[in-house]
Design a protein around this motif. Structure first.
Motif, mmCIF file in Angstrom:
data_model
loop_
_atom_site.group_PDB
_atom_site.id
_atom_site.type_symbol
_atom_site.label_atom_id
_atom_site.label_comp_id
_atom_site.label_asym_id
_atom_site.label_seq_id
_atom_site.Cartn_x
_atom_site.Cartn_y
_atom_site.Cartn_z
ATOM 1 N N GLU A 55 0.825 -1.208 0.000
ATOM 2 C CA GLU A 55 0.000 0.000 0.000
ATOM 3 C C GLU A 55 0.860 1.259 0.000
ATOM 4 O O GLU A 55 0.576 2.219 -0.719
ATOM 5 N N GLY A 58 2.218 1.952 -3.376
ATOM 6 C CA GLY A 58 1.172 2.492 -4.233
ATOM 7 C C GLY A 58 0.900 3.958 -3.946
ATOM 8 O O GLY A 58 0.745 4.769 -4.863
ATOM 9 N N GLU A 59 0.866 4.296 -2.671
ATOM 10 C CA GLU A 59 0.630 5.685 -2.277
ATOM 11 C C GLU A 59 1.798 6.589 -2.664
ATOM 12 O O GLU A 59 1.614 7.794 -2.849
ATOM 13 N N ALA A 66 -0.250 0.219 -6.760
ATOM 14 C CA ALA A 66 -1.567 0.812 -6.497
ATOM 15 C C ALA A 66 -2.679 -0.015 -7.147
ATOM 16 O O ALA A 66 -3.723 -0.246 -6.528
ATOM 17 N N ALA A 67 -2.449 -0.487 -8.364
ATOM 18 C CA ALA A 67 -3.447 -1.300 -9.052
ATOM 19 C C ALA A 67 -3.638 -2.644 -8.350
ATOM 20 O O ALA A 67 -4.766 -3.137 -8.226
ATOM 21 N N THR A 68 -2.547 -3.223 -7.889
ATOM 22 C CA THR A 68 -2.626 -4.496 -7.168
ATOM 23 C C THR A 68 -3.412 -4.322 -5.873
ATOM 24 O O THR A 68 -4.286 -5.136 -5.543
ATOM 25 N N VAL A 69 -3.109 -3.271 -5.129
ATOM 26 C CA VAL A 69 -3.824 -2.995 -3.875
ATOM 27 C C VAL A 69 -5.317 -2.825 -4.154
ATOM 28 O O VAL A 69 -6.152 -3.415 -3.461
ATOM 29 N N LYS A 70 -5.647 -2.043 -5.162
ATOM 30 C CA LYS A 70 -7.051 -1.794 -5.489
ATOM 31 C C LYS A 70 -7.778 -3.091 -5.830
ATOM 32 O O LYS A 70 -8.874 -3.349 -5.327
ATOM 33 N N LYS A 71 -7.164 -3.906 -6.654
ATOM 34 C CA LYS A 71 -7.800 -5.166 -7.061
ATOM 35 C C LYS A 71 -7.938 -6.124 -5.879
ATOM 36 O O LYS A 71 -8.983 -6.767 -5.722
ATOM 37 N N ARG A 73 -8.239 -5.338 -2.744
ATOM 38 C CA ARG A 73 -9.323 -4.807 -1.894
ATOM 39 C C ARG A 73 -10.698 -5.177 -2.480
ATOM 40 O O ARG A 73 -11.600 -5.522 -1.738
ATOM 41 N N GLU A 74 -10.818 -5.108 -3.781
ATOM 42 C CA GLU A 74 -12.079 -5.494 -4.434
ATOM 43 C C GLU A 74 -12.386 -6.963 -4.222
ATOM 44 O O GLU A 74 -13.520 -7.337 -3.947
#
Length: 77
Positions: A55, A58-59, A66-71, A73-74
């Motif tokens: 994270e 990504g930040e 960032a894309a990995t974290v977002k996915k 989390r989804e």
């Protein structure tokens, strides 16, 4: 189904890993009594990779992280 090590399970789904791979990784984490914030094990570096570190990357502007974290989390929703 066990719910511990949610980040490992989410990462496994993210990369399309076989369930047996994820189960083995979870068993390894349990044996080593690793915190629940890990998402993968780096065999070359011989260390666990922590989700908060991903994270942070990504930040800091790493678009792939960032894309990995977002996915992930989804997937965890």
């Amino acid at each position: 189904m066990a719910t511990d090590y949610a980040f490992i399970r989410a990462y496994g789904k993210f990369i399309g890993a076989r369930e047996s791979f994820v189960d083995d990784l979870v068993r390894q984490a349990r044996r080593e009594n690793i915190g629940y914030d890990v998402y993968n094990y780096d065999k070359e570096a011989k260390r666990w990779l922590r989700f908060p570190d991903l994270e942070e990357k990504g930040e800091a502007g790493d678009a792939e992280a960032a894309a990995t974290v977002k996915k992930m989390r989804e997937i965890m929703r």
